[in-house]
Motif scaffolding. Structure first.
Motif, PDB file in Angstrom:
ATOM      1  N   ARG A 113     -50.154  47.667  26.367  1.00  0.00           N
ATOM      2  CA  ARG A 113     -48.684  47.424  26.405  1.00  0.00           C
ATOM      3  C   ARG A 113     -47.743  48.061  25.540  1.00  0.00           C
ATOM      4  N   GLU A 125     -45.192  51.049  23.846  1.00  0.00           N
ATOM      5  CA  GLU A 125     -43.571  51.151  24.089  1.00  0.00           C
ATOM      6  C   GLU A 125     -43.624  52.716  24.107  1.00  0.00           C
ATOM      7  N   THR A 141     -52.049  54.297  30.386  1.00  0.00           N
ATOM      8  CA  THR A 141     -51.548  52.836  30.878  1.00  0.00           C
ATOM      9  C   THR A 141     -51.945  52.453  32.224  1.00  0.00           C
ATOM     10  N   SER A 191     -42.074  41.951  33.262  1.00  0.00           N
ATOM     11  CA  SER A 191     -41.599  43.236  33.389  1.00  0.00           C
ATOM     12  C   SER A 191     -41.664  44.002  34.671  1.00  0.00           C
ATOM     13  N   GLN A 231     -38.380  51.013  27.675  1.00  0.00           N
ATOM     14  CA  GLN A 231     -39.543  51.432  27.221  1.00  0.00           C
ATOM     15  C   GLN A 231     -40.830  51.115  27.455  1.00  0.00           C
ATOM     16  N   ARG A 232     -40.906  50.536  28.912  1.00  0.00           N
ATOM     17  CA  ARG A 232     -42.240  49.769  29.521  1.00  0.00           C
ATOM     18  C   ARG A 232     -42.337  50.324  30.886  1.00  0.00           C
ATOM     19  N   HIS A 278     -44.000  52.395  32.155  1.00  0.00           N
ATOM     20  CA  HIS A 278     -45.547  52.516  32.608  1.00  0.00           C
ATOM     21  C   HIS A 278     -46.082  51.195  32.611  1.00  0.00           C
ATOM     22  N   VAL A 279     -45.894  50.444  31.914  1.00  0.00           N
ATOM     23  CA  VAL A 279     -46.506  48.905  32.220  1.00  0.00           C
ATOM     24  C   VAL A 279     -46.022  48.332  33.178  1.00  0.00           C
ATOM     25  N   PRO A 320     -40.506  43.360  24.350  1.00  0.00           N
ATOM     26  CA  PRO A 320     -39.182  44.520  24.941  1.00  0.00           C
ATOM     27  C   PRO A 320     -38.231  43.816  25.474  1.00  0.00           C
TER      28      PRO A 320
END
Length: 253
Positions: free
Chosen positions: A100, A102, A116, A150, A157-158, A160-161, A206
């Motif tokens: 996870r 960032e 990721t 999320s 900033q996440r 991709h997650v 985040p």
């Protein structure tokens, strides 16, 4: 009545990925308390995962330890071979392994994006495929995928997650439909902000696209684990294809 016996999962075998700490550890111990034997997985932290296995044994259940990369097909096959050799197969799979980190979207490399997504999505695919092969022969089973809030509200900033976790929702629904007639349930649990010490790859908590939990606090690890464990119980056999949010009201579908 829920939990008709003190050991409702007696005779079952569970495999938990990323079980060396936090939610994964809590789930592994909860499954053991419910009577399941547990295969405890981690990528490389042998000391931590051995400690969890010893905690499982202290609860009166058998435990096996397996290290490996969930994005590597050979490692995953070896992981499930460990389960077969130790206990004869798998009845419950909890896909908890994830990273996870960032990174600002414009600074994110393709490698970071792919890594990721691979850990979260490829890992869930590979582990679920092997688990389902075992569950089909054993007459049924349970898969719980670990999503995240999320994916539903967004997070700075996440990307991709959040994208990978959103993919788990589609994977959950598709597997639920395809294997419903095999007595196999597949669900997803989406935790929100869960407190406690985070792993080195988790980064800071985040900024989400919604406010914080409306209950005014972060969640406890045990609160997230409780919902995951509930989906593994015999009384949850009528529930499949669902995403259950444990986020203190951060997201209300």
């Amino acid at each position: 009545m829920l939990h008709r016996t003190d050991r409702p999962l007696a005779g079952k075998v569970a495999l938990v990925t990323g079980a060396s700490r936090r939610i994964g550890r809590a789930v592994a111990l909860g499954l053991a308390q419910a009577g399941a034997d547990v295969v405890v997985h981690a990528r490389q932290s042998r000391d931590e995962v051995e400690a969890v296995a010893n905690e499982v044994r202290a609860l009166g259940q058998r435990a096996a330890v397996a290290l490996g990369d969930v994005t590597d097909e050979a490692d995953v096959m070896a992981l499930f071979q460990t389960a077969t050799d130790a206990f004869g197969g798998v009845d419950i799979l909890v896909n908890n392994a994830a990273i996870r980190g960032e990174k600002a979207f414009l600074d994110m490399s393709l490698e970071e994006w792919r890594t990721t997504n691979s850990v979260i999505l490829d890992g869930a695919f590979l582990c679920s495929r092997e688990a389902l092969r075992s569950m089909v022969t054993r007459g049924g089973g349970t898969i719980v995928n670990l999503g995240g809030v999320s994916a539903h509200v967004g997070a700075k900033q996440r990307a991709h997650v959040a994208t990978a976790k959103a993919g788990l929702v589609g994977l959950t629904k598709s597997m639920a439909v395809e294997f419903a007639d095999r007595n196999i349930t597949v669900n997803c649990v989406a935790p929100g902000k869960i407190g406690g010490k985070r792993s080195a790859t988790a980064g800071a908590s985040p900024a989400m696209g919604s406010g914080g939990p409306i209950v005014g606090r972060e969640g406890e690890i045990e609160e997230a684990a409780f919902v995951i464990l509930s989906l593994c119980m015999p009384e949850a056999r009528f529930m499949t294809g669902q995403t259950v949010h444990v986020s203190g009201g951060m997201y209300m579908p």
